[in-house]
Design a protein around this motif. Structure first.
Motif, mmCIF file in Angstrom:
data_model
loop_
_atom_site.group_PDB
_atom_site.id
_atom_site.type_symbol
_atom_site.label_atom_id
_atom_site.label_comp_id
_atom_site.label_asym_id
_atom_site.label_seq_id
_atom_site.Cartn_x
_atom_site.Cartn_y
_atom_site.Cartn_z
ATOM 1 N N ALA A 13 0.995 -1.222 -0.254
ATOM 2 C CA ALA A 13 0.089 0.092 -0.125
ATOM 3 C C ALA A 13 0.693 1.357 0.012
ATOM 4 C CB ALA A 13 -0.911 0.035 1.121
ATOM 5 N N ILE A 14 2.011 1.179 0.915
ATOM 6 C CA ILE A 14 3.047 2.491 0.842
ATOM 7 C C ILE A 14 3.379 2.684 -0.710
ATOM 8 C CG2 ILE A 14 4.999 3.446 1.658
ATOM 9 C CD1 ILE A 14 4.229 1.832 4.303
ATOM 10 N N ALA A 15 3.847 1.533 -1.335
ATOM 11 C CA ALA A 15 4.577 1.656 -2.456
ATOM 12 C C ALA A 15 3.793 2.070 -3.571
ATOM 13 C CB ALA A 15 5.119 0.131 -2.910
ATOM 14 N N GLU A 16 2.404 1.641 -3.436
ATOM 15 C CA GLU A 16 1.314 2.026 -4.568
ATOM 16 C C GLU A 16 0.976 3.367 -4.518
ATOM 17 O OE1 GLU A 16 -1.728 -0.754 -4.178
ATOM 18 O OE2 GLU A 16 -0.643 -2.487 -5.525
ATOM 19 N N ALA A 17 0.944 4.045 -2.910
ATOM 20 C CA ALA A 17 0.599 5.282 -2.652
ATOM 21 C C ALA A 17 1.596 6.322 -2.807
ATOM 22 C CB ALA A 17 -0.094 5.474 -1.388
ATOM 23 N N ALA A 30 -4.040 6.238 10.972
ATOM 24 C CA ALA A 30 -3.420 7.500 11.349
ATOM 25 C C ALA A 30 -1.910 7.272 10.743
ATOM 26 C CB ALA A 30 -3.430 7.899 12.859
ATOM 27 N N GLN A 31 -1.323 8.545 10.187
ATOM 28 C CA GLN A 31 -0.169 8.663 9.968
ATOM 29 C C GLN A 31 0.889 8.102 10.971
ATOM 30 O OE1 GLN A 31 1.089 11.847 7.227
ATOM 31 N NE2 GLN A 31 3.290 11.236 7.593
ATOM 32 N N PRO A 32 0.968 8.657 11.996
ATOM 33 C CA PRO A 32 1.857 8.114 13.233
ATOM 34 C C PRO A 32 1.825 6.842 13.345
ATOM 35 C CG PRO A 32 0.672 10.291 13.729
ATOM 36 C CD PRO A 32 -0.055 9.706 12.557
ATOM 37 N N ALA A 33 0.495 6.125 13.246
ATOM 38 C CA ALA A 33 0.396 4.756 13.485
ATOM 39 C C ALA A 33 1.121 4.163 12.611
ATOM 40 C CB ALA A 33 -1.078 4.323 13.632
ATOM 41 N N LEU A 34 0.905 4.430 11.174
ATOM 42 C CA LEU A 34 1.604 3.746 10.014
ATOM 43 C C LEU A 34 2.999 3.900 10.024
ATOM 44 C CD1 LEU A 34 1.282 2.213 7.417
ATOM 45 C CD2 LEU A 34 0.858 4.435 6.264
ATOM 46 N N SER A 35 3.416 5.202 10.419
ATOM 47 C CA SER A 35 4.833 5.426 10.637
ATOM 48 C C SER A 35 5.587 4.297 11.801
ATOM 49 C CB SER A 35 5.274 6.791 11.052
ATOM 50 O OG SER A 35 4.553 7.603 9.807
ATOM 51 N N GLN A 37 4.353 1.465 12.535
ATOM 52 C CA GLN A 37 4.246 0.146 12.073
ATOM 53 C C GLN A 37 5.450 -0.114 11.036
ATOM 54 O OE1 GLN A 37 1.474 -2.096 9.157
ATOM 55 N NE2 GLN A 37 0.350 -1.656 11.315
ATOM 56 N N LEU A 38 5.772 0.959 10.060
ATOM 57 C CA LEU A 38 6.730 0.704 9.088
ATOM 58 C C LEU A 38 8.191 0.599 9.783
ATOM 59 C CD1 LEU A 38 7.810 0.734 6.327
ATOM 60 C CD2 LEU A 38 7.817 3.101 6.454
ATOM 61 N N LYS A 39 8.230 1.285 10.917
ATOM 62 C CA LYS A 39 9.648 1.186 11.384
ATOM 63 C C LYS A 39 9.812 -0.352 12.076
ATOM 64 C CE LYS A 39 10.100 5.969 12.608
ATOM 65 N NZ LYS A 39 10.034 7.055 13.869
ATOM 66 N N PHE A 50 12.131 2.201 2.536
ATOM 67 C CA PHE A 50 11.577 3.324 1.801
ATOM 68 C C PHE A 50 12.594 4.595 2.169
ATOM 69 C CE2 PHE A 50 7.894 0.710 2.134
ATOM 70 C CZ PHE A 50 7.332 0.958 0.842
ATOM 71 N N GLU A 51 12.981 5.437 1.382
ATOM 72 C CA GLU A 51 13.656 6.574 1.498
ATOM 73 C C GLU A 51 12.537 7.580 1.391
ATOM 74 O OE1 GLU A 51 16.449 6.950 -1.867
ATOM 75 O OE2 GLU A 51 17.722 5.585 -0.870
ATOM 76 N N ARG A 52 12.480 8.582 2.466
ATOM 77 C CA ARG A 52 11.689 9.690 2.795
ATOM 78 C C ARG A 52 12.178 10.864 1.909
ATOM 79 N NH1 ARG A 52 11.802 5.826 6.203
ATOM 80 N NH2 ARG A 52 9.831 5.037 7.474
ATOM 81 N N GLY A 53 11.305 11.549 1.332
ATOM 82 C CA GLY A 53 11.654 12.917 0.630
ATOM 83 C C GLY A 53 10.316 13.772 0.418
#
Length: 307
Positions: A13-17, A30-35, A37-39, A50-53
């Motif tokens: 989902a992250i890659a597609e979005a 919520a974005q903090p919850a997803l962040s 989870q990704l960590k 993922f690289e964040r930009g």
């Protein structure tokens, strides 16, 4: 933390979005919850995915590797789930057939084996139509291939779906040297003095035969009820005459002839449970049964013409 399918779905989902914000919206998080989870996922896999930009996120080399595997794993698991649900609903691709003895059952097995060589075909035979129908109603069998006399109702009529495969006039079996053997057809009354032989069963055929004899002006003096091989032997040696279906195969030492006026009719029926695991295959199995009947009838007719 062990990697789970839901984690792969999150990464997809992250890659597609292309953005944690958009991915969080798509996943209902919520974005903090997803962040967070990704960590946790990145720690479990040993590095950043993922690289964040400013324009969003882009997969790293490790992320590309994981996403490539996810594109294989996720559809495979989805397919497994669909197949498991279908199996639970319909059962394996094989066929469990129940039937009385005869060439029609053998012909059906042959056709199913030829058209689906990888699917097992098993049979259960019995002289009891009720037992066979009960096996289908209880889910032990997929299909019942039985016969009934005339317009009689099949067993388990309220629980099973029944369709007519074919209907045949009942024939008489005679020794090849019988005085009537050369007749193209025989009047039932001409056999009043004969002893008879027939296979057992719990249907109404015996009663239908007795009623036909009464209409012809006699009552059978003797009826030997036994297995098919013994019936054939009794006819071959002249001990009795027998009744058979029109599909009865050509057999040395005896002939089969139709009865004039068709006093007895046999209906071949295929039955299945309408909510059973094999209901979706009923139309195909019915087509094979009808083709098997046509083949058996053609072979039997050819044998009569040669005799």
């Amino acid at each position: 933390m062990d990697l789970e399918l839901r984690h792969l779905k999150t990464l997809r989902a992250i890659a597609e979005a292309g953005s944690l914000t958009r991915a969080a919206t798509a996943l209902g998080l919520a974005q903090p919850a997803l962040s967070a989870q990704l960590k946790r996922i990145e720690r479990a896999l040993g590095g950043a995915l993922f690289e964040r930009g400013r324009d969003g996120v882009r997969a790293t080399a490790l992320g590309d590797l994981v996403l490539e595997r996810a594109r294989v794993v996720l559809p495979a698991v989805c397919g497994l789930q669909e197949e498991a649900v279908r199996f639970a609903r319909e059962g394996a691709a094989g066929h469990r057939l129940g039937g009385t003895h005869g060439p029609l059952l053998g012909g059906l097995v042959d056709r199913l084996a030829r058209t689906g060589p990888g699917a097992p075909v098993t049979t259960y035979t019995s002289w009891s139509e009720r037992e066979i129908a009960g096996g289908v109603a209880a889910g032990r069998l997929d299909f019942a291939l039985v016969g009934v006399c005339g317009e009689s109702s099949p067993p388990e009529a309220g629980r099973l779906a029944w369709t007519e495969v074919a209907r045949d006039p009942v024939h008489v079996m005679l020794a090849a040297g019988h005085p009537l053997a050369r007749r193209p057809e025989i009047d039932l009354a001409e056999l009043a003095a004969e002893a008879w032989t027939d296979v057992p069963g719990d249907g109404c055929f015996g009663d239908c035969f007795a009623a036909a004899c009464v209409r012809a002006g006699f009552t059978p003096s003797c009826v030997y009820e036994t297995d098919t091989a013994s019936c054939v032997h009794l006819v071959q040696v002249g001990r009795a005459v027998g009744l058979c279906r029109a599909t009865f195969p050509a057999t040395p030492g005896l002939v089969t002839r139709p009865l004039a006026g068709t006093p007895l009719v046999w209906r071949h029926l295929l039955g299945w449970h309408p909510e059973g695991r094999a209901a979706s295959r009923a139309a195909a199995v019915l087509g094979h049964a009808r083709a098997a009947h046509a083949d058996a009838l053609a072979r039997s007719a050819s044998g009569r013409h040669d005799s």
